[in-house]
Motif scaffolding. Structure first.
Motif, PDB file in Angstrom:
ATOM      1  N   ASP A 108       0.750  -1.307   0.207  1.00 55.32           N
ATOM      2  CA  ASP A 108       0.013  -0.140   0.068  1.00 55.32           C
ATOM      3  C   ASP A 108       1.400   1.062  -0.029  1.00 55.32           C
ATOM      4  O   ASP A 108       2.123   1.234   0.141  1.00 55.32           O
ATOM      5  CB  ASP A 108      -0.924  -0.038   1.237  1.00 55.32           C
ATOM      6  CG  ASP A 108      -2.301  -0.357   1.632  1.00 55.32           C
ATOM      7  OD1 ASP A 108      -2.458  -1.028   0.062  1.00 55.32           O
ATOM      8  OD2 ASP A 108      -2.600  -1.396   1.936  1.00 55.32           O
ATOM      9  N   PRO A 109       0.133   2.477  -0.182  1.00 54.88           N
ATOM     10  CA  PRO A 109       1.392   3.539  -0.250  1.00 54.88           C
ATOM     11  C   PRO A 109       1.847   3.994   1.354  1.00 54.88           C
ATOM     12  O   PRO A 109       0.586   3.447   2.205  1.00 54.88           O
ATOM     13  CB  PRO A 109      -0.382   4.512  -0.533  1.00 54.88           C
ATOM     14  CG  PRO A 109      -0.777   4.139  -1.412  1.00 54.88           C
ATOM     15  CD  PRO A 109      -1.110   2.810  -0.500  1.00 54.88           C
ATOM     16  N   ALA A 110       2.749   4.686   1.046  1.00 48.11           N
ATOM     17  CA  ALA A 110       3.638   3.904   2.662  1.00 48.11           C
ATOM     18  C   ALA A 110       4.354   5.277   2.520  1.00 48.11           C
ATOM     19  O   ALA A 110       4.470   6.248   2.036  1.00 48.11           O
ATOM     20  CB  ALA A 110       4.706   3.675   1.919  1.00 48.11           C
ATOM     21  N   PRO A 111       4.499   5.753   4.024  1.00 45.81           N
ATOM     22  CA  PRO A 111       5.370   7.250   4.253  1.00 45.81           C
ATOM     23  C   PRO A 111       6.009   7.349   3.664  1.00 45.81           C
ATOM     24  O   PRO A 111       6.777   6.964   3.127  1.00 45.81           O
ATOM     25  CB  PRO A 111       5.612   6.721   5.821  1.00 45.81           C
ATOM     26  CG  PRO A 111       4.767   5.685   6.317  1.00 45.81           C
ATOM     27  CD  PRO A 111       4.630   4.783   5.318  1.00 45.81           C
ATOM     28  N   ASP A 112       6.046   8.938   3.544  1.00 46.51           N
ATOM     29  CA  ASP A 112       7.569   9.926   2.701  1.00 46.51           C
ATOM     30  C   ASP A 112       8.572   9.675   3.374  1.00 46.51           C
ATOM     31  O   ASP A 112       9.228   9.269   1.918  1.00 46.51           O
ATOM     32  CB  ASP A 112       6.870  11.258   2.020  1.00 46.51           C
ATOM     33  CG  ASP A 112       5.461  11.536   1.065  1.00 46.51           C
ATOM     34  OD1 ASP A 112       4.703  10.901   0.768  1.00 46.51           O
ATOM     35  OD2 ASP A 112       4.505  12.629   1.983  1.00 46.51           O
ATOM     36  N   ARG A 113       9.035   9.814   4.625  1.00 43.45           N
ATOM     37  CA  ARG A 113      10.161   9.242   4.758  1.00 43.45           C
ATOM     38  C   ARG A 113      10.525   8.416   5.904  1.00 43.45           C
ATOM     39  O   ARG A 113       9.101   8.315   6.971  1.00 43.45           O
ATOM     40  CB  ARG A 113      10.320  10.388   5.051  1.00 43.45           C
ATOM     41  CG  ARG A 113      11.953  10.679   5.619  1.00 43.45           C
ATOM     42  CD  ARG A 113      12.330  12.184   6.134  1.00 43.45           C
ATOM     43  NE  ARG A 113      13.913  11.930   6.669  1.00 43.45           N
ATOM     44  CZ  ARG A 113      14.839  11.973   5.812  1.00 43.45           C
ATOM     45  NH1 ARG A 113      14.731  11.730   4.413  1.00 43.45           N
ATOM     46  NH2 ARG A 113      16.140  12.212   6.612  1.00 43.45           N
ATOM     47  N   PHE A 114      10.787   7.514   6.383  1.00 44.69           N
ATOM     48  CA  PHE A 114      11.437   6.005   7.166  1.00 44.69           C
ATOM     49  C   PHE A 114      12.660   7.652   7.683  1.00 44.69           C
ATOM     50  O   PHE A 114      14.109   7.485   7.700  1.00 44.69           O
ATOM     51  CB  PHE A 114      11.397   4.821   6.517  1.00 44.69           C
ATOM     52  CG  PHE A 114      10.289   4.235   5.860  1.00 44.69           C
ATOM     53  CD1 PHE A 114       9.631   3.826   6.412  1.00 44.69           C
ATOM     54  CD2 PHE A 114      10.035   4.781   4.714  1.00 44.69           C
ATOM     55  CE1 PHE A 114       8.604   2.990   6.360  1.00 44.69           C
ATOM     56  CE2 PHE A 114       8.628   4.415   5.025  1.00 44.69           C
ATOM     57  CZ  PHE A 114       8.218   3.124   5.254  1.00 44.69           C
ATOM     58  N   VAL A 115      12.862   7.252   9.517  1.00 49.93           N
ATOM     59  CA  VAL A 115      13.506   7.066  10.268  1.00 49.93           C
ATOM     60  C   VAL A 115      13.981   6.463  11.124  1.00 49.93           C
ATOM     61  O   VAL A 115      13.127   5.188  11.433  1.00 49.93           O
ATOM     62  CB  VAL A 115      13.610   8.862  11.112  1.00 49.93           C
ATOM     63  CG1 VAL A 115      14.381   9.124  12.241  1.00 49.93           C
ATOM     64  CG2 VAL A 115      12.496  10.144  10.331  1.00 49.93           C
ATOM     65  N   ALA A 116      15.531   5.778  11.434  1.00 54.16           N
ATOM     66  CA  ALA A 116      15.773   5.076  12.185  1.00 54.16           C
ATOM     67  C   ALA A 116      15.019   5.081  13.649  1.00 54.16           C
ATOM     68  O   ALA A 116      14.803   6.126  14.128  1.00 54.16           O
ATOM     69  CB  ALA A 116      17.442   5.030  12.592  1.00 54.16           C
ATOM     70  N   GLY A 117      14.526   4.046  14.380  1.00 60.07           N
ATOM     71  CA  GLY A 117      14.019   3.399  15.626  1.00 60.07           C
ATOM     72  C   GLY A 117      13.089   4.014  15.311  1.00 60.07           C
ATOM     73  O   GLY A 117      12.390   4.197  16.755  1.00 60.07           O
ATOM     74  N   THR A 118      11.593   4.300  14.581  1.00 59.68           N
ATOM     75  CA  THR A 118      10.473   4.773  14.252  1.00 59.68           C
ATOM     76  C   THR A 118       9.088   3.476  14.145  1.00 59.68           C
ATOM     77  O   THR A 118      10.118   3.105  13.043  1.00 59.68           O
ATOM     78  CB  THR A 118      10.253   6.528  13.589  1.00 59.68           C
ATOM     79  OG1 THR A 118      11.020   7.500  14.295  1.00 59.68           O
ATOM     80  CG2 THR A 118       8.906   6.674  13.979  1.00 59.68           C
ATOM     81  N   SER A 119       8.309   3.242  14.863  1.00 55.56           N
ATOM     82  CA  SER A 119       7.703   2.875  14.321  1.00 55.56           C
ATOM     83  C   SER A 119       7.081   2.679  13.158  1.00 55.56           C
ATOM     84  O   SER A 119       5.867   3.794  13.285  1.00 55.56           O
ATOM     85  CB  SER A 119       6.938   2.796  15.562  1.00 55.56           C
ATOM     86  OG  SER A 119       5.695   1.358  15.099  1.00 55.56           O
ATOM     87  N   TYR A 120       6.262   2.245  12.561  1.00 58.35           N
ATOM     88  CA  TYR A 120       5.681   2.719  10.598  1.00 58.35           C
ATOM     89  C   TYR A 120       4.287   1.207  10.999  1.00 58.35           C
ATOM     90  O   TYR A 120       5.054   0.094  11.016  1.00 58.35           O
ATOM     91  CB  TYR A 120       6.136   2.697   9.908  1.00 58.35           C
ATOM     92  CG  TYR A 120       7.348   4.035   9.838  1.00 58.35           C
ATOM     93  CD1 TYR A 120       6.633   5.345   9.741  1.00 58.35           C
ATOM     94  CD2 TYR A 120       8.670   4.164  10.393  1.00 58.35           C
ATOM     95  CE1 TYR A 120       7.842   6.524   9.580  1.00 58.35           C
ATOM     96  CE2 TYR A 120       9.661   5.124  10.381  1.00 58.35           C
ATOM     97  CZ  TYR A 120       8.892   6.428  10.456  1.00 58.35           C
ATOM     98  OH  TYR A 120       9.804   7.473  10.404  1.00 58.35           O
ATOM     99  N   THR A 121       3.179   1.507   9.915  1.00 65.17           N
ATOM    100  CA  THR A 121       2.555   0.709   9.683  1.00 65.17           C
ATOM    101  C   THR A 121       2.897   0.518   8.565  1.00 65.17           C
ATOM    102  O   THR A 121       1.793   1.570   8.265  1.00 65.17           O
ATOM    103  CB  THR A 121       1.664   0.797  10.776  1.00 65.17           C
ATOM    104  OG1 THR A 121       1.332   0.622  11.967  1.00 65.17           O
ATOM    105  CG2 THR A 121       0.424  -0.758  10.643  1.00 65.17           C
ATOM    106  N   LEU A 122       2.804  -0.283   7.739  1.00 66.08           N
ATOM    107  CA  LEU A 122       2.764  -0.815   6.239  1.00 66.08           C
ATOM    108  C   LEU A 122       0.968  -2.431   6.302  1.00 66.08           C
ATOM    109  O   LEU A 122       1.366  -2.738   6.760  1.00 66.08           O
ATOM    110  CB  LEU A 122       3.912  -1.369   5.879  1.00 66.08           C
ATOM    111  CG  LEU A 122       4.994  -0.647   5.874  1.00 66.08           C
ATOM    112  CD1 LEU A 122       6.429  -0.893   5.463  1.00 66.08           C
ATOM    113  CD2 LEU A 122       5.258   0.571   5.564  1.00 66.08           C
TER     114      LEU A 122
END
Length: 241
Positions: free
Chosen positions: A26-40
């Protein structure tokens, strides 16, 4: 020895016609940062066109760096068929993303740089064409990326039958026929069926009786009146010499 046999079986299943699947993100967040939680969110579709009819396990996302480090995050089924979500936390680095698809071979779904952005593999045109060709839509508003809404099948046209056809409206009643012409008779139905020619005679007789009665009344009135007194001077005869 057992793991070698498992790999051989998995390879045989993956190479067998029909025993393969594809994972799309699915469309993902624009930017990923180390150590941060994201839902894909991601989709696992057999042949890339339809949900697998059965239970797939394990299902998830696997991230692998060039140095060989690998991280796996399990997927949680969502309400839509073949749809999953995984919560991920990544260290810095460049990562290859693969979809774990139960008994099917893993499928590469994209890459992500941390810090940086995610690049998903595009859905194959052949998969979308196959979905359209099979003519079955499994989803509503939430659907795999690039999959169009299929037009709804037209409702069957009901054929009218003698039993189902609505009753015909009643036809307009015929205008009432004109009454037959009356028959002219020389006798008019009067009292007790008296002939018409006697009516004028009866009227004339009634008028004569009325006139006679009026004359008798006048005559009697004249007889009852006293005559005026006589004037003696009126009867004296004068003879002059």
């Amino acid at each position: 020895m057992k793991w070698i046999l498992a790999l051989l079986v998995a390879g045989w299943l993956g190479g067998t016609s029909g025993a393969w699947a594809e994972t799309s993100l699915d469309p993902a967040p624009d930017r990923f940062v180390a150590g941060t939680s994201y839902t894909l969110g991601f989709w696992v579709l057999q042949h890339g066109t339809h949900p697998y009819e059965g239970e797939l396990s394990p299902v998830g996302l696997r991230f692998t760096r060039p140095d060989g480090e690998s991280l796996t995050f399990p997927g949680t089924p969502l309400p839509e068929a073949g749809h999953y979500a995984a919560s991920v936390v990544l260290p810095a680095g460049d990562w290859k993303i693969e979809g774990l698809q139960g008994m099917f071979m893993p499928h590469q779904a994209g890459t992500v740089s941390v810090p940086g952005g995610l690049k998903a593999e595009p859905v194959r045109k052949e998969s979308i064409d196959g979905f359209v060709a099979q003519g079955v839509d499994y989803w509503g508003a939430v659907r795999p990326p690039g999959f169009p809404d299929l037009p709804a099948e037209p409702a069957p046209v009901a054929r009218a039958t003698a039993a189902s056809a609505p009753p015909a409206p009643p036809s307009d009643p015929l205008p009432p026929s004109a009454p037959p012409p009356s028959v002219t008779s020389s006798r008019v139905a009067g009292a007790a069926g008296v002939p018409a020619w006697t009516l004028p005679l009866a009227a004339a007789g009634g008028a004569a009786l009325a006139a006679g009665g009026w004359w008798l009344v006048r005559r009697r009135s004249a007889d009852d009146e006293e005559p005026p007194p006589r004037d003696p001077s009126a009867e004296t005869i004068v003879i002059s010499g």
